[in-house]
Design a protein around this motif. Structure first.
Motif, PDB file in Angstrom:
ATOM      1  N   PRO A 180       0.819  -1.216   0.000  1.00 20.75           N
ATOM      2  CA  PRO A 180       0.000   0.000   0.000  1.00 20.75           C
ATOM      3  C   PRO A 180       0.850   1.262   0.000  1.00 20.75           C
ATOM      4  N   LEU A 181       0.372   2.280  -0.708  1.00 22.87           N
ATOM      5  CA  LEU A 181       1.019   3.585  -0.749  1.00 22.87           C
ATOM      6  C   LEU A 181       0.059   4.632  -0.211  1.00 22.87           C
ATOM      7  N   GLY A 182       0.561   5.513   0.642  1.00 21.36           N
ATOM      8  CA  GLY A 182      -0.269   6.589   1.158  1.00 21.36           C
ATOM      9  C   GLY A 182      -1.342   6.068   2.089  1.00 21.36           C
ATOM     10  N   GLY A 183      -2.508   6.679   2.006  1.00 20.90           N
ATOM     11  CA  GLY A 183      -3.605   6.273   2.876  1.00 20.90           C
ATOM     12  C   GLY A 183      -3.819   7.262   4.007  1.00 20.90           C
ATOM     13  N   ASP A 184      -4.907   7.110   4.694  1.00 23.11           N
ATOM     14  CA  ASP A 184      -5.269   7.974   5.807  1.00 23.11           C
ATOM     15  C   ASP A 184      -4.286   7.762   6.960  1.00 23.11           C
ATOM     16  N   PRO A 185      -3.597   8.830   7.421  1.00 23.16           N
ATOM     17  CA  PRO A 185      -2.649   8.656   8.540  1.00 23.16           C
ATOM     18  C   PRO A 185      -3.295   8.047   9.774  1.00 23.16           C
ATOM     19  N   ALA A 186      -4.588   8.276   9.941  1.00 20.43           N
ATOM     20  CA  ALA A 186      -5.268   7.720  11.116  1.00 20.43           C
ATOM     21  C   ALA A 186      -5.356   6.207  11.054  1.00 20.43           C
ATOM     22  N   LEU A 187      -5.160   5.646   9.848  1.00 20.64           N
ATOM     23  CA  LEU A 187      -5.234   4.200   9.683  1.00 20.64           C
ATOM     24  C   LEU A 187      -3.852   3.567   9.534  1.00 20.64           C
ATOM     25  N   ALA A 188      -2.812   4.293   9.905  1.00 20.64           N
ATOM     26  CA  ALA A 188      -1.457   3.778   9.717  1.00 20.64           C
ATOM     27  C   ALA A 188      -1.244   2.461  10.449  1.00 20.64           C
ATOM     28  N   GLY A 189      -1.732   2.359  11.679  1.00 21.82           N
ATOM     29  CA  GLY A 189      -1.577   1.118  12.431  1.00 21.82           C
ATOM     30  C   GLY A 189      -2.320  -0.029  11.769  1.00 21.82           C
ATOM     31  N   LEU A 190      -3.521   0.238  11.291  1.00 21.64           N
ATOM     32  CA  LEU A 190      -4.296  -0.781  10.599  1.00 21.64           C
ATOM     33  C   LEU A 190      -3.564  -1.264   9.349  1.00 21.64           C
ATOM     34  N   LEU A 191      -3.023  -0.324   8.578  1.00 27.77           N
ATOM     35  CA  LEU A 191      -2.318  -0.698   7.350  1.00 27.77           C
ATOM     36  C   LEU A 191      -1.066  -1.517   7.658  1.00 27.77           C
ATOM     37  N   ARG A 192      -0.363  -1.169   8.731  1.00 31.72           N
ATOM     38  CA  ARG A 192       0.824  -1.941   9.109  1.00 31.72           C
ATOM     39  C   ARG A 192       0.446  -3.365   9.477  1.00 31.72           C
ATOM     40  N   ARG A 193      -0.633  -3.532  10.251  1.00 33.21           N
ATOM     41  CA  ARG A 193      -1.058  -4.885  10.630  1.00 33.21           C
ATOM     42  C   ARG A 193      -1.498  -5.675   9.400  1.00 33.21           C
ATOM     43  N   ARG A 253       7.394 -12.921  -4.524  1.00 32.40           N
ATOM     44  CA  ARG A 253       7.263 -11.738  -3.684  1.00 32.40           C
ATOM     45  C   ARG A 253       8.257 -10.658  -4.085  1.00 32.40           C
ATOM     46  N   ARG A 254       9.083 -10.936  -5.068  1.00 34.60           N
ATOM     47  CA  ARG A 254      10.054  -9.942  -5.507  1.00 34.60           C
ATOM     48  C   ARG A 254       9.372  -8.882  -6.372  1.00 34.60           C
ATOM     49  N   SER A 255       9.932  -7.688  -6.369  1.00 32.10           N
ATOM     50  CA  SER A 255       9.400  -6.560  -7.141  1.00 32.10           C
ATOM     51  C   SER A 255       7.928  -6.293  -6.851  1.00 32.10           C
ATOM     52  N   PRO A 256       7.553  -6.083  -5.581  1.00 31.93           N
ATOM     53  CA  PRO A 256       6.155  -5.732  -5.295  1.00 31.93           C
ATOM     54  C   PRO A 256       5.816  -4.370  -5.898  1.00 31.93           C
ATOM     55  N   VAL A 257       4.590  -4.218  -6.311  1.00 30.86           N
ATOM     56  CA  VAL A 257       4.122  -2.974  -6.923  1.00 30.86           C
ATOM     57  C   VAL A 257       3.390  -2.150  -5.871  1.00 30.86           C
ATOM     58  N   GLY A 258       3.753  -0.881  -5.758  1.00 25.09           N
ATOM     59  CA  GLY A 258       3.055  -0.003  -4.831  1.00 25.09           C
ATOM     60  C   GLY A 258       1.708   0.388  -5.402  1.00 25.09           C
ATOM     61  N   THR A 259       0.661   0.269  -4.613  1.00 26.62           N
ATOM     62  CA  THR A 259      -0.675   0.609  -5.094  1.00 26.62           C
ATOM     63  C   THR A 259      -1.389   1.478  -4.071  1.00 26.62           C
ATOM     64  N   SER A 260      -2.236   2.358  -4.555  1.00 31.63           N
ATOM     65  CA  SER A 260      -2.883   3.345  -3.703  1.00 31.63           C
ATOM     66  C   SER A 260      -3.691   2.689  -2.588  1.00 31.63           C
ATOM     67  N   ALA A 261      -3.547   3.249  -1.396  1.00 31.81           N
ATOM     68  CA  ALA A 261      -4.307   2.744  -0.244  1.00 31.81           C
ATOM     69  C   ALA A 261      -5.573   3.558  -0.034  1.00 31.81           C
ATOM     70  N   ARG A 262      -6.084   4.169  -1.100  1.00 27.55           N
ATOM     71  CA  ARG A 262      -7.308   4.968  -0.970  1.00 27.55           C
ATOM     72  C   ARG A 262      -8.484   4.066  -0.561  1.00 27.55           C
ATOM     73  N   LEU A 263      -9.403   4.644   0.168  1.00 32.10           N
ATOM     74  CA  LEU A 263     -10.525   3.873   0.703  1.00 32.10           C
ATOM     75  C   LEU A 263     -11.770   3.975  -0.173  1.00 32.10           C
ATOM     76  N   HIS A 264     -11.663   4.629  -1.304  1.00 30.88           N
ATOM     77  CA  HIS A 264     -12.762   4.701  -2.262  1.00 30.88           C
ATOM     78  C   HIS A 264     -12.238   4.225  -3.611  1.00 30.88           C
ATOM     79  N   PRO A 265     -11.990   2.918  -3.757  1.00 28.61           N
ATOM     80  CA  PRO A 265     -11.375   2.377  -4.965  1.00 28.61           C
ATOM     81  C   PRO A 265     -12.294   2.470  -6.172  1.00 28.61           C
TER      82      PRO A 265
END
Length: 296
Positions: A180-193, A253-265
């Motif tokens: 995931p790339l970016g995303g709501d800072p308030a959800l940083a812990g959720l994204l890490r888990r 698992r090599r070369s993972p692609v960064g994708t938007s962590a937006r919550l309205h896909p």
């Protein structure tokens, strides 16, 4: 987008990307040609597999004028990677699906080949892009590699070079991972888990399938009927068909692609939809009263 690496680009050297990654899916390359240039000398690839001539990247997009330029810039960098052979012909096909913004115009300005459809369906959009990509090359399907990513995603610089190299090793398809790339800072812990659970799933043979990080030899793609016309899960359906037919599919698992962590896909049922569901669950947990707790 027609991109060639600069003159004098060098081929990859043995060990440049680390040791050979062992097979992690159905089928392995069979003895039908010269030894692999990298990795174990006991593995062989079909003769035709060494003759890739072209690589096309299909990018479906629905109203992605904000993020598409960044995705195309990342693809330009990947197409200029020194480990990608100078002979490789690279084209980028953007499928503007029911767009009401400047997605198509921005893609053309960046040099991409643009296909416009009104399907509002990721499966149909990817299939239309693949068909258009095959028409751009005067090559038989077995010499064309079809890569797939998304308009809200950033491929790493070595992404195309590795796709090409894995195809040259005899793999019929490559199934990669995302981060995931970016995303709501308030959800940083959720994204890490979520990222930790995602990385741990499946061990060496990960279970994930993403249209944002996928590649397949065109003859194998056509042999299973290509992307089905599904509103969601077209990438998983394609990989399932390839594995069911006995094609050599590498899950890496090599070369993972960064994708938007937006919550309205833009697409339903994909990675973004999963993050949105997790965010809703997290919000519900925060507001749910503790059992047995009385008023203070």
């Amino acid at each position: 987008m027609s991109i060639r690496p600069p003159d004098g680009g060098r081929p990859g050297t043995p060990g440049e990307y680390g040791p050979f990654e062992p097979p992690a899916s159905y089928g392995t390359p069979v003895p039908d040609g010269a030894p692999l240039p990298y990795g174990s000398p006991a593995l062989y690839v079909p003769r035709a597999a060494r003759e890739l001539a072209a690589l096309a990247v299909v990018v479906p997009a629905h109203d992605e004028e904000a993020l598409l330029p960044h995705a195309l810039a990342a693809l330009r960098r990947a197409a200029r990677h020194p480990a990608l052979p100078v002979r490789a012909r690279v084209r980028v096909v953007v499928v503007a699906d029911a767009c009401a913004d400047a997605t198509a115009a921005l893609a053309r300005a960046a040099g991409a080949h643009v296909v416009q459809v009104g399907a509002r369906n990721p499966g149909r959009a990817r299939a239309a892009g693949a068909a258009a990509a095959l028409g751009l090359f005067d090559e038989p399907p077995e010499r064309v590699w079809l890569a797939s990513t998304d308009a809200d995603s950033l491929v790493p610089a070595n992404w195309l070079a590795r796709q090409w190299r894995w195809g040259a090793r005899g793999w019929d398809a490559v199934v990669g991972t995302v981060r995931p790339l970016g995303g709501d800072p308030a959800l940083a812990g959720l994204l890490r888990r979520e990222a930790a659970l995602y990385r741990a799933a499946g061990g060496a043979r990960h279970p994930h399938v993403h249209g944002a990080n996928l590649g397949v030899r065109a003859d194998a793609y056509l042999g299973v009927g290509g992307f089905p016309s599904l509103a969601t899960g077209e990438d998983r359906a394609l990989v399932h068909a390839l594995e069911s037919r006995g094609h050599r599919v590498l899950r890496t698992r090599r070369s993972p692609v960064g994708t938007s962590a937006r919550l309205h896909p833009r697409a339903s049922g994909g990675y973004g939809a999963r993050l949105a569901r997790l965010a809703l669950l997290a919000a519900a947990e925060e507001t749910e009263p503790v059992r047995g707790a009385g008023p203070v």
